[in-house]
Design a protein around this motif. Structure first.
Motif, PDB file in Angstrom:
ATOM      1  N   TRP A  31       0.824  -1.214   0.000  1.00 23.17           N
ATOM      2  CA  TRP A  31       0.000   0.000   0.000  1.00 23.17           C
ATOM      3  C   TRP A  31       0.859   1.266   0.000  1.00 23.17           C
ATOM      4  O   TRP A  31       0.675   2.121  -0.864  1.00 23.17           O
ATOM      5  CB  TRP A  31      -1.001  -0.032   1.160  1.00 23.17           C
ATOM      6  N   PRO A  32       1.838   1.402   0.900  1.00 24.80           N
ATOM      7  CA  PRO A  32       2.640   2.635   0.864  1.00 24.80           C
ATOM      8  C   PRO A  32       3.349   2.843  -0.465  1.00 24.80           C
ATOM      9  O   PRO A  32       3.495   3.974  -0.916  1.00 24.80           O
ATOM     10  CB  PRO A  32       3.674   2.438   1.980  1.00 24.80           C
ATOM     11  N   LEU A  33       3.777   1.760  -1.106  1.00 21.49           N
ATOM     12  CA  LEU A  33       4.522   1.914  -2.352  1.00 21.49           C
ATOM     13  C   LEU A  33       3.605   2.186  -3.544  1.00 21.49           C
ATOM     14  O   LEU A  33       4.037   2.757  -4.539  1.00 21.49           O
ATOM     15  CB  LEU A  33       5.371   0.675  -2.632  1.00 21.49           C
ATOM     16  N   SER A  34       2.340   1.770  -3.456  1.00 17.12           N
ATOM     17  CA  SER A  34       1.454   1.972  -4.601  1.00 17.12           C
ATOM     18  C   SER A  34       0.513   3.168  -4.403  1.00 17.12           C
ATOM     19  O   SER A  34      -0.187   3.556  -5.324  1.00 17.12           O
ATOM     20  CB  SER A  34       0.629   0.708  -4.870  1.00 17.12           C
ATOM     21  N   ARG A  35       0.527   3.749  -3.215  1.00 13.01           N
ATOM     22  CA  ARG A  35      -0.380   4.864  -2.909  1.00 13.01           C
ATOM     23  C   ARG A  35      -0.284   6.015  -3.920  1.00 13.01           C
ATOM     24  O   ARG A  35      -1.320   6.542  -4.352  1.00 13.01           O
ATOM     25  CB  ARG A  35      -0.110   5.373  -1.494  1.00 13.01           C
ATOM     26  N   PRO A  36       0.937   6.403  -4.337  1.00 13.75           N
ATOM     27  CA  PRO A  36       0.995   7.490  -5.322  1.00 13.75           C
ATOM     28  C   PRO A  36       0.236   7.141  -6.600  1.00 13.75           C
ATOM     29  O   PRO A  36      -0.438   8.007  -7.172  1.00 13.75           O
ATOM     30  CB  PRO A  36       2.489   7.638  -5.598  1.00 13.75           C
ATOM     31  N   GLY A  37       0.324   5.898  -7.021  1.00 14.66           N
ATOM     32  CA  GLY A  37      -0.388   5.490  -8.223  1.00 14.66           C
ATOM     33  C   GLY A  37      -1.893   5.581  -8.025  1.00 14.66           C
ATOM     34  O   GLY A  37      -2.631   5.991  -8.921  1.00 14.66           O
ATOM     35  N   GLY A  81      -4.366   8.047 -10.061  1.00 16.08           N
ATOM     36  CA  GLY A  81      -5.557   7.475 -10.681  1.00 16.08           C
ATOM     37  C   GLY A  81      -6.807   8.199 -10.234  1.00 16.08           C
ATOM     38  O   GLY A  81      -7.676   8.546 -11.040  1.00 16.08           O
ATOM     39  N   PHE A  82      -6.883   8.453  -8.938  1.00 16.81           N
ATOM     40  CA  PHE A  82      -8.042   9.155  -8.393  1.00 16.81           C
ATOM     41  C   PHE A  82      -8.157  10.548  -9.025  1.00 16.81           C
ATOM     42  O   PHE A  82      -9.240  10.972  -9.429  1.00 16.81           O
ATOM     43  CB  PHE A  82      -7.910   9.270  -6.873  1.00 16.81           C
ATOM     44  N   ALA A  83      -7.018  11.230  -9.111  1.00 18.80           N
ATOM     45  CA  ALA A  83      -7.030  12.582  -9.684  1.00 18.80           C
ATOM     46  C   ALA A  83      -7.504  12.550 -11.139  1.00 18.80           C
ATOM     47  O   ALA A  83      -8.325  13.370 -11.545  1.00 18.80           O
ATOM     48  CB  ALA A  83      -5.638  13.203  -9.589  1.00 18.80           C
ATOM     49  N   ILE A  84      -6.978  11.573 -11.902  1.00 19.02           N
ATOM     50  CA  ILE A  84      -7.393  11.470 -13.298  1.00 19.02           C
ATOM     51  C   ILE A  84      -8.896  11.217 -13.383  1.00 19.02           C
ATOM     52  O   ILE A  84      -9.615  11.858 -14.151  1.00 19.02           O
ATOM     53  CB  ILE A  84      -6.620  10.327 -14.014  1.00 19.02           C
ATOM     54  N   GLY A  85      -9.357  10.288 -12.552  1.00 19.74           N
ATOM     55  CA  GLY A  85     -10.786   9.973 -12.531  1.00 19.74           C
ATOM     56  C   GLY A  85     -11.618  11.198 -12.204  1.00 19.74           C
ATOM     57  O   GLY A  85     -12.652  11.460 -12.826  1.00 19.74           O
ATOM     58  N   PHE A  86     -11.134  11.972 -11.250  1.00 25.90           N
ATOM     59  CA  PHE A  86     -11.887  13.156 -10.844  1.00 25.90           C
ATOM     60  C   PHE A  86     -11.953  14.168 -11.985  1.00 25.90           C
ATOM     61  O   PHE A  86     -13.032  14.667 -12.335  1.00 25.90           O
ATOM     62  CB  PHE A  86     -11.240  13.790  -9.611  1.00 25.90           C
ATOM     63  N   VAL A  87     -10.796  14.471 -12.565  1.00 24.92           N
ATOM     64  CA  VAL A  87     -10.737  15.461 -13.641  1.00 24.92           C
ATOM     65  C   VAL A  87     -11.672  15.051 -14.777  1.00 24.92           C
ATOM     66  O   VAL A  87     -12.427  15.846 -15.324  1.00 24.92           O
ATOM     67  CB  VAL A  87      -9.287  15.599 -14.158  1.00 24.92           C
ATOM     68  N   VAL A 138      -3.222  18.867  -4.820  1.00 30.15           N
ATOM     69  CA  VAL A 138      -3.389  18.282  -3.491  1.00 30.15           C
ATOM     70  C   VAL A 138      -2.854  16.858  -3.468  1.00 30.15           C
ATOM     71  O   VAL A 138      -2.098  16.452  -2.591  1.00 30.15           O
ATOM     72  CB  VAL A 138      -4.885  18.304  -3.079  1.00 30.15           C
ATOM     73  N   VAL A 139      -3.251  16.124  -4.505  1.00 28.77           N
ATOM     74  CA  VAL A 139      -2.850  14.727  -4.583  1.00 28.77           C
ATOM     75  C   VAL A 139      -1.330  14.582  -4.648  1.00 28.77           C
ATOM     76  O   VAL A 139      -0.727  13.795  -3.940  1.00 28.77           O
ATOM     77  CB  VAL A 139      -3.524  14.086  -5.810  1.00 28.77           C
ATOM     78  N   SER A 140      -0.697  15.411  -5.489  1.00 28.00           N
ATOM     79  CA  SER A 140       0.748  15.234  -5.623  1.00 28.00           C
ATOM     80  C   SER A 140       1.467  15.702  -4.363  1.00 28.00           C
ATOM     81  O   SER A 140       2.542  15.235  -4.045  1.00 28.00           O
ATOM     82  CB  SER A 140       1.274  15.967  -6.860  1.00 28.00           C
ATOM     83  N   LEU A 141       0.824  16.608  -3.631  1.00 27.48           N
ATOM     84  CA  LEU A 141       1.417  17.052  -2.373  1.00 27.48           C
ATOM     85  C   LEU A 141       1.396  15.946  -1.320  1.00 27.48           C
ATOM     86  O   LEU A 141       2.347  15.737  -0.580  1.00 27.48           O
ATOM     87  CB  LEU A 141       0.620  18.249  -1.846  1.00 27.48           C
ATOM     88  N   PHE A 142       0.264  15.235  -1.289  1.00 25.95           N
ATOM     89  CA  PHE A 142       0.095  14.246  -0.230  1.00 25.95           C
ATOM     90  C   PHE A 142       0.716  12.899  -0.525  1.00 25.95           C
ATOM     91  O   PHE A 142       0.767  12.048   0.331  1.00 25.95           O
ATOM     92  CB  PHE A 142      -1.392  14.051   0.064  1.00 25.95           C
ATOM     93  N   THR A 143       1.145  12.731  -1.747  1.00 26.75           N
ATOM     94  CA  THR A 143       1.615  11.388  -2.078  1.00 26.75           C
ATOM     95  C   THR A 143       3.052  11.378  -2.522  1.00 26.75           C
ATOM     96  O   THR A 143       3.487  10.442  -3.164  1.00 26.75           O
ATOM     97  CB  THR A 143       0.766  10.790  -3.206  1.00 26.75           C
ATOM     98  N   ARG A 144       3.803  12.422  -2.189  1.00 28.86           N
ATOM     99  CA  ARG A 144       5.218  12.380  -2.553  1.00 28.86           C
ATOM    100  C   ARG A 144       5.848  11.183  -1.876  1.00 28.86           C
ATOM    101  O   ARG A 144       5.686  10.947  -0.695  1.00 28.86           O
ATOM    102  CB  ARG A 144       5.913  13.664  -2.095  1.00 28.86           C
ATOM    103  N   LEU A 145       6.553  10.421  -2.670  1.00 27.68           N
ATOM    104  CA  LEU A 145       7.201   9.238  -2.128  1.00 27.68           C
ATOM    105  C   LEU A 145       8.701   9.451  -2.261  1.00 27.68           C
ATOM    106  O   LEU A 145       9.206   9.674  -3.338  1.00 27.68           O
ATOM    107  CB  LEU A 145       6.756   8.007  -2.938  1.00 27.68           C
ATOM    108  N   ASP A 146       9.390   9.404  -1.111  1.00 26.23           N
ATOM    109  CA  ASP A 146      10.837   9.595  -1.174  1.00 26.23           C
ATOM    110  C   ASP A 146      11.543   8.344  -1.669  1.00 26.23           C
ATOM    111  O   ASP A 146      12.677   8.376  -2.095  1.00 26.23           O
ATOM    112  CB  ASP A 146      11.365   9.959   0.217  1.00 26.23           C
ATOM    113  N   ALA A 147      10.817   7.263  -1.564  1.00 24.93           N
ATOM    114  CA  ALA A 147      11.452   5.992  -1.880  1.00 24.93           C
ATOM    115  C   ALA A 147      11.765   5.886  -3.363  1.00 24.93           C
ATOM    116  O   ALA A 147      11.087   6.468  -4.193  1.00 24.93           O
ATOM    117  CB  ALA A 147      10.522   4.860  -1.491  1.00 24.93           C
ATOM    118  N   ARG A 148      12.805   5.149  -3.651  1.00 27.12           N
ATOM    119  CA  ARG A 148      13.101   4.827  -5.033  1.00 27.12           C
ATOM    120  C   ARG A 148      13.090   3.324  -5.157  1.00 27.12           C
ATOM    121  O   ARG A 148      13.827   2.635  -4.491  1.00 27.12           O
ATOM    122  CB  ARG A 148      14.479   5.343  -5.417  1.00 27.12           C
ATOM    123  N   ILE A 149      12.202   2.840  -5.991  1.00 22.85           N
ATOM    124  CA  ILE A 149      12.160   1.392  -6.187  1.00 22.85           C
ATOM    125  C   ILE A 149      13.284   1.014  -7.117  1.00 22.85           C
ATOM    126  O   ILE A 149      13.422   1.576  -8.189  1.00 22.85           O
ATOM    127  CB  ILE A 149      10.797   0.976  -6.768  1.00 22.85           C
TER     128      ILE A 149
END
Ligand SMILES: Nc1ncnc2c1ncn2[C@@H]1O[C@H](COP(=O)(O)OP(=O)(O)O)[C@@H](O)[C@H]1O
Ligand SMILES: [Mg+2]
Lengths: 301, 379, 312
Positions: A219-225, A229-235, A289-300
């Motif tokens: 979940w933490p690693l896929s949350r940005p996706g 997706g949610f943002a695209i759906g909303f727009v 908002v979405v990109s603010l809340f889902t910044r992931l520092d991790a690098r896969i």
């Protein structure tokens, strides 16, 4: 053996005319792209905003700056109701679509093995089928004399056709959920598919149950996706006017529907442009908002 | 000794293992921590088995290596022990219990992955704490144990970093700390040093060996580097094409390779295909040889290590003695590798003599006891 | 952490197996439901396109092809289809040229800001159709361009170009740069290298991108609605039919168009799949051309021996 290309020559002697020439060449190479962006992206948006602050005088537009369009919008009860309804319809259908698409993507990625690409493609394919057709078909399915009613009646669940299904907020939500699922699936599937197998295994190895692995790693690693997706759906759903026009009826009217009116019969382009700006603004806001809340520092890796 | 005892006492993880180690101490034949019985793995859609009919018994506290070239089935074997793959045929026993169908998270086994598999969104300390969190260890216990585990691999000062901010060697250490923190019965390492440069590799070899001594748990170490396997293991298995070619101590494998594959894979060796003549005499092509004892076969392969071949005056008393022409010389720094031709055979010998060159003649020989018959090639 | 307690006894094993199977069935059924949900509209449309009734409801009244023949006799519908095909062809051609150029530009100019460049070009692809439609409409009105063929083409090219660009960038990223370098080493200039090495490597992806763009253009309504003049594209024409008096003929049209789209889509997918596989297998599409130029820059890697060396 090798010919000396312009680039190599420039790297060899760092003289200023050469550098200048280099920058000019770069600019020349870029210029078609810049023209394209200017004509098809920047100019339209600038003029959309300009129109929204110009005065409308019975269909003719006088280029006087005014904020009247916006102030009358936000004073209008109709607009406020529609804005609220559009927000609700859009948020509800995007949320339902996410709740369907994300678990689906998870199952496809983790359980479908080498068939996962096929399974994913089958979900994306409807995107390439006429939008009008996909939305209109819901009218056939949900209509008063539609497939669903016919089925319910022949199964004896209801004895007379119900009008509940068509021309209501619910119909619009069903159709928009339907429309949004493939987009959200695409985004979440990509995010999940990027998580290598060894993270699942390492987590399991550390003693985490499948649920623990999902909650703490996947979940933490896929949350940005999911967020994208949610943002695209909303727009997508927020600015839609085709769906309400096809299946919405009066109860299902959305903001997009009045844009259509303003540019059509009402012939008040500045007002329409203003609503368009509101729609675009709402989309950008959600994206931000979405990109603010889902910044992931991790690098896969 | 006393000091070491104290150190392990401090490690809360070891307390959980006291029962089996106590059993080992009472002199019972050491229990098998892992046992593979007739294990074969064929991946779906593949024709060849990745692992074929493997039997293995690994005892408590052993440093066990699996050595083999890439594609020989090492990783597959390890993954079946960890529970990520199910054998197609055969059973896997952990501590004497059939664990074939037990999922990985219910096995008391930890893995250090080749690419470390540190969770990229968790800080170092969260990564190391993860196994404790998952097994429901109380929060206040987790902190000190994480700190201790990180200290053991000298990574305490990096606790607050994210994995991508660490170097390869540092990630490796964190992966080790994470794998060891629960005090598993068994640690699986899949080519853990594969991604490190030479210097780090040597350093990590020492770290690993020290850790294994300190925590005393069983290590299964997979590598394609014979040097690592020979240096570290108590016992090792050499794998080829999914099968175990030989399972023995490093010394035995080096001195008495069971097959020509093992002989060729471990160190450098001369493999001579020989024909039995009579008694202890044989022929390699046209070259007559003396053996230590009568061979049981008429055709066989003989392995002679370059370092057991003596040169010049040293070889005068040896029964196998040859004069040969040098065809090639390779400078290795501390010595030279000389390719010598006798009859139709070529042998590699080592020489400290810096003046040998191609075209020279040298005299060399070996003690028949140093040559090993590795394979029968005909009845 | 006693190991004995971790070994499941037989009853537990049987229990967990049952739970697993039940869970599997539940998940399977749920997944199936989503697929049915996704394809229901298409199936319903196709079914009713051969239903012998003007009312769209169950039960079926029998099989008929009259809606299809009605469709082929409907001059207005036919000219709408023809107009749509024309728009799609021109829009895709423009987009192919622009998309190829931008993809190469983004790929070559390894400088800061290409991300922003890509983002700006892609904006029409992600913007709601309504916003793209009205924003272009106001510009055209301002420039005194009356809505018609070219305004629709511009609107479609605005979102098909980024689609093609992204597909090509993806392909360029996985391509082997040594081929181009080899070609340049052999004395082929930029233009010849592009023509003989780069373009053949992109050809398949470009065709696939064009096919995808074509289906998008044929089906587009949200943008087109604002930019269409008096002559409607097929979706705009159908929109009118649907709003004012519906005939099942529309179902037939939809079914045909959807069938065509899926056919093109399958073809594009296969092309992309094959070219991706070829590239991954290390046989770039352009290898024969490169060889023709005498540019075999890739020597076979020396076979490495593993472990110790064998002598004798
Ligand atoms: N997931 C898999 N699917 C199919 N074949 C596999 C898979 N993993 C490994 N193999 C094959 O099994 C054989 C053994 O692989 P592996 O155990 O990874 O060897 P090693 O670790 O010794 O390099 C190889 O031939 C490999 O191609
Ligand atoms: Mg391996």
């Amino acid at each position: 053996m090798s010919t000396i290309t312009g680039e190599q020559a420039a790297a060899g002697e760092v003289t200023s005319p050469n550098r200048l020439w280099q920058s000019i060449k770069k600019f020349l190479a870029l210029s078609p792209a810049l023209v394209w962006i200017f004509v098809l992206v920047l100019l339209p948006n600038i003029f959309l905003i300009l129109y929204s602050v110009w005065e409308n005088d019975l269909g003719t537009i006088s280029q006087n700056w005014t904020l009247d369009n916006y102030s009358s919008l936000f004073q209008s009860e109709v607009f406020k109701t529609l804005l609220k309804r559009t927000l609700i319809i859009s948020l509800v259908s995007t949320t339902i679509a996410t709740l369907i698409a994300y678990p689906l993507a998870y199952v496809v990625v983790t359980k479908f093995g080498r068939y996962k690409t096929i399974a994913a493609l089958l979900i994306i394919i409807p995107l390439w089928v006429s939008y009008l057709m996909r939305v209109f078909a819901w009218k056939i399915i949900l209509g008063e004399e539609g497939v669903l009613n016919g089925m319910l009646m022949s199964l004896g669940i209801t004895d007379k056709p119900s009008e509940a299904f068509l021309y209501s907020t619910t119909t619009v939500i069903v159709a928009l959920t339907y429309v949004a699922i493939p987009y959200i699936f695409l985004s979440t599937y990509t995010a999940l598919d990027r998580i290598p197998r060894h993270y699942y295994e390492a987590s399991s190895d550390c003693g985490a149950s499948p649920w623990g692995t999902f909650r703490n790693v996947i979940w933490p690693l896929s949350r940005p996706g999911v967020a994208v997706g949610f943002a695209i759906g909303f727009v997508l759903t927020f600015g839609d006017y085709v769906t309400p026009a096809m299946v919405g009826g009066l109860e299902g009217t959305m903001l997009g529907s009045i844009v259509l009116q303003e540019f059509g019969n009402a012939n008040n382009w500045p007002m329409g442009a203003g609503i368009g700006v509101v729609i675009a603004g709402a989309g950008l806001l959600v994206l931000a908002v979405v990109s603010l809340f889902t910044r992931l520092d991790a690098r896969i890796e | 000794m006393a000091e070491e005892r104290e150190e392990t006492e401090l490690n809360t993880a070891t307390t959980e293992r006291q029962e089996p180690s106590a059993r080992a101490a009472t002199g019972e034949s050491a229990a098998a921590v892992v046992e593979l019985v007739g294990v074969t793995k064929t991946y779906p859609g593949e024709e060849e088995s990745a692992v074929a009919d493997v039997d293995l018994r690994i005892r408590e506290g052993e440093f066990f290596s699996i050595l083999g070239s890439s594609g020989s089935g090492k990783t597959t074997t390890l993954r079946m022990i960890a529970g990520f793959e199910q054998p197609t045929i055969g059973r896997v026993f952990l501590d004497g219990n059939d664990a074939t169908d037990v999922p990985p998270y219910r096995r008391d086994v930890s893995t250090v992955f080749q690419n470390y598999a540190l969770f990229p969104h968790m800080k170092v300390q969260a990564n190391v704490a993860y196994p404790l969190k998952m097994s429901g260890v109380p929060r206040r216990e987790i902190g000190p144990r994480v700190k201790e585990a990180l200290e053991r691999v000298s990574m305490a000062e990096y606790a607050k970093r994210l994995p991508h901010q660490l170097s390869g060697g540092q990630r490796q250490r964190v992966a080790l700390a994470r794998a060891l923190i629960r005090g598993p019965r068994l640690l699986l390492l899949d080519e853990p040093l594969g991604a490190l440069d030479l210097k780090l590799r040597e350093e990590m070899l020492f770290v690993l060996k020290r850790l294994q001594r300190e925590v005393g748990i069983t290590f299964i170490y997979v590598t394609h580097d014979q040097g690592e396997a020979l240096a570290m293991s108590d016992l090792m298995a050499v794998m080829n094409k999914g099968r175990i070619e030989q399972l023995a101590t490093p010394a035995e494998i080096y001195a008495k390779p069971a097959t020509s594959f093992v002989a060729g894979f471990i160190g450098k060796t001369n493999l001579l295909s020989c024909r039995h003549v009579e008694g202890n005499r044989a022929e390699a092509g046209s070259v007559p040889l003396i053996l230590a004892e009568d061979p049981k076969q008429s055709q066989f392969t003989l392995s002679v290590r370059p370092e057991s071949i003596l040169i010049g005056t040293d070889c005068h008393s040896l029964p196998n003695r040859f004069v040969a022409e040098v065809s090639e010389v390779l400078f290795l720094g501390h010595e030279r590798e000389v390719l010598a031709k006798i009859g139709d055979q070529r042998l590699m010998v080592r020489s400290q003599d810096l003046t040998v060159g191609p075209g020279d003649t040298i005299e060399f020989g070996w003690d028949p006891k140093e040559a090993v018959i590795v394979e029968a090639t005909g009845g | 952490m006693g190991t004995s307690e971790r070994t499941p006894n037989n009853r537990m094993k049987a229990n967990s197996k049952v739970v697993k199977i039940v869970l599997g069935v539940v998940v399977g059924v749920a997944v199936l439901c989503v697929y049915v949900f996704l394809y229901a509209p298409m199936m319903v449309t196709a079914l009713f396109s051969v239903n012998d009734s003007t009312i769209q409801t169950l039960p079926f009244q029998g099989f008929t092809t009259k809606w299809y023949s009605a469709l082929f006799n409907d001059e207005a519908m036919k000219s709408a289809i023809y107009f749509s095909l024309k728009v799609a062809a021109v829009a895709v051609t423009v987009s192919a040229v622009a998309g190829l150029g931008f993809a190469l530009l983004v790929h070559r100019l390894q400088m800061r800001g290409t991300g922003a460049l890509q983002g700006l070009i892609a904006a029409p692809l992600v913007a709601p159709g309504l916003v793209l439609g009205i924003s272009l409409l106001v510009v055209f009105r301002q420039a005194n361009v009356s809505p018609g063929f070219w305004t629709i083409v511009a609107g479609h090219a605005a979102f098909i170009t980024p689609l093609i660009m992204f597909i090509l960038i993806q392909r360029l990223k996985t391509a082997d740069p040594s081929l181009e370098q080899a070609s340049m080493d052999c004395g082929a200039g930029y233009i010849r290298t592009f023509w003989h090495v780069t373009l053949p490597g992109l050809r398949v992806a470009l065709i696939a991108g064009c096919l995808l763009g074509f289906t998008l253009s044929m089906d587009e309504i949200a943008v087109t609605f604002f930019l269409a003049g008096t002559e409607p594209t097929l979706p705009v024409y159908v929109w009118g039919l649907l709003r004012f008096g519906f005939t099942p003929e529309v179902n037939a049209a939809f079914t045909l168009i959807a069938g065509g789209s899926l056919l093109l889509l399958t073809f594009a997918g296969l092309l992309l799949y094959i070219s991706g596989r070829r590239q991954r297998a290390g046989i770039p599409n352009s290898i024969d051309q490169a060889e023709g130029l005498g540019a075999i820059g890739v020597s076979t890697a020396p076979s490495t021996t593993e472990g110790g060396t064998r002598t004798v």
